[in-house]
Design a protein around this motif. Structure first.
Motif, short mmCIF file in Angstrom:
data_model
loop_
_atom_site.label_atom_id
_atom_site.label_comp_id
_atom_site.label_asym_id
_atom_site.label_seq_id
_atom_site.Cartn_x
_atom_site.Cartn_y
_atom_site.Cartn_z
N VAL A 1 14.47 -1.62 -19.35
CA VAL A 1 14.43 -1.91 -20.79
C VAL A 1 15.39 -0.96 -21.49
O VAL A 1 15.35 0.26 -21.25
N PRO A 2 16.28 -1.47 -22.35
CA PRO A 2 17.26 -0.58 -23.01
C PRO A 2 16.59 0.58 -23.74
O PRO A 2 15.54 0.44 -24.36
N GLY A 3 17.24 1.73 -23.65
CA GLY A 3 16.74 2.96 -24.27
C GLY A 3 16.43 2.82 -25.75
O GLY A 3 15.40 3.34 -26.20
N PRO A 4 17.28 2.14 -26.55
CA PRO A 4 16.95 2.01 -27.97
C PRO A 4 15.62 1.28 -28.23
O PRO A 4 14.88 1.66 -29.14
N ILE A 5 15.31 0.29 -27.44
CA ILE A 5 14.03 -0.42 -27.61
C ILE A 5 12.88 0.50 -27.22
O ILE A 5 11.88 0.59 -27.94
N ARG A 6 13.01 1.19 -26.12
CA ARG A 6 11.96 2.12 -25.69
C ARG A 6 11.77 3.23 -26.71
O ARG A 6 10.64 3.61 -27.04
N SER A 7 12.88 3.74 -27.25
CA SER A 7 12.79 4.79 -28.28
C SER A 7 12.08 4.28 -29.53
O SER A 7 11.26 4.98 -30.13
N VAL B 1 13.86 3.12 -36.66
CA VAL B 1 13.37 2.05 -35.79
C VAL B 1 14.16 0.77 -36.04
O VAL B 1 14.60 0.10 -35.11
N GLU B 2 14.37 0.42 -37.30
CA GLU B 2 15.13 -0.78 -37.63
C GLU B 2 16.55 -0.74 -37.05
O GLU B 2 17.04 -1.71 -36.52
N ARG B 3 17.18 0.41 -37.16
CA ARG B 3 18.55 0.54 -36.64
C ARG B 3 18.57 0.49 -35.12
O ARG B 3 19.51 -0.05 -34.53
N LEU B 4 17.59 1.06 -34.48
CA LEU B 4 17.52 0.98 -33.02
C LEU B 4 17.34 -0.45 -32.54
O LEU B 4 17.91 -0.86 -31.52
N LEU B 5 16.55 -1.24 -33.27
CA LEU B 5 16.21 -2.59 -32.84
C LEU B 5 17.21 -3.66 -33.27
O LEU B 5 17.31 -4.70 -32.62
N SER B 6 17.94 -3.42 -34.34
CA SER B 6 18.77 -4.50 -34.91
C SER B 6 19.75 -5.14 -33.93
O SER B 6 19.93 -6.36 -33.97
N PRO B 7 20.39 -4.42 -33.00
CA PRO B 7 21.30 -5.11 -32.07
C PRO B 7 20.59 -6.06 -31.10
O PRO B 7 21.23 -6.89 -30.47
N TYR B 8 19.29 -5.93 -30.99
CA TYR B 8 18.53 -6.72 -30.01
C TYR B 8 17.78 -7.90 -30.63
O TYR B 8 17.14 -8.66 -29.91
#
Length: 195
Positions: free
Chosen positions: A147-153, A183-190
């Motif tokens: 699972v990509p690190g940004p989603i896990r973070s 959180v929003e910025r980490l998730l937005s590309p996904y």
């Protein structure tokens, strides 16, 4: 497109209880059940058809039924690792066929199964059922988490917020916990949109 139905849930969450406890700096087991509940809430907010990402985080099996023969069926999720196609009659019985379907994914992550355009529909066909595995991969102890690190973070941050701020409203009814900008910025590309 037919709405997908989850057949098999993921075996494990995208982050472990130990990872969360390290993130929260907790060294006791007294609140493991509570932390697990927050983890379920965070993952449920993101994962699957009703999740805000509209994607599968860890491998899980889904089924989509289509009621018209076509040579291409778009699947609801990206990151599909396996797909099978079955033909059913009106009673739900399998119809034998020699068709070979190909699983394909484009660079925009959209997945579909396709069939040679010269193939004809078998007689008595009522439903085409596509069953597939979607997700970033299986999580295996001792191997890198797929699972990509940004989603896990983002999940760690969401669980941290739920753990630290256990009330949902301040005096006067104003929300006290909102989704953080991080959180929003980490998730937005996904984020994806279904239909």
């Amino acid at each position: 497109m037919a709405l997908p139905v989850r057949v098999t849930a993921p075996e494990v969450p995208p982050v472990t209880l130990d990872e969360i406890k390290r993130h929260l700096r907790i060294d006791h087991d007294d609140e493991d059940d509570l932390i697990g509940l927050y983890l379920d809430a965070a993952v449920g907010h993101l994962d699957g058809l009703s999740g805000t990402l509209t994607r599968c985080l860890v491998n899980q099996v889904w089924r989509q039924d289509f009621h018209r023969f076509r040579h291409r069926f778009d699947l609801a999720f990206p990151n599909v690792s396996d797909a099978s196609v079955a033909y059913l009659d009106a009673a739900g019985n399998d119809i034998a066929t020699t068709h070979v379907w190909a699983l394909q994914q484009d660079e925009g992550e959209d997945a579909h199964v396709s069939l040679d355009v010269s193939a004809a529909a078998p007689s008595g066909l009522e439903t085409i059922r596509v069953t597939y595995t979607a997700g970033y991969g299986a999580i295996v102890e001792g191997e890198a988490n797929p699972v990509p690190g940004p989603i896990r973070s983002a999940i760690l941050l969401m669980v941290g917020d739920l753990y630290r701020f256990r009330e949902t409203a301040e005096a006067g009814g104003a929300p006290s916990v909102q989704m953080s900008l991080t959180v929003e910025r980490l998730l937005s590309p996904y984020r994806r949109h279904f239909l």
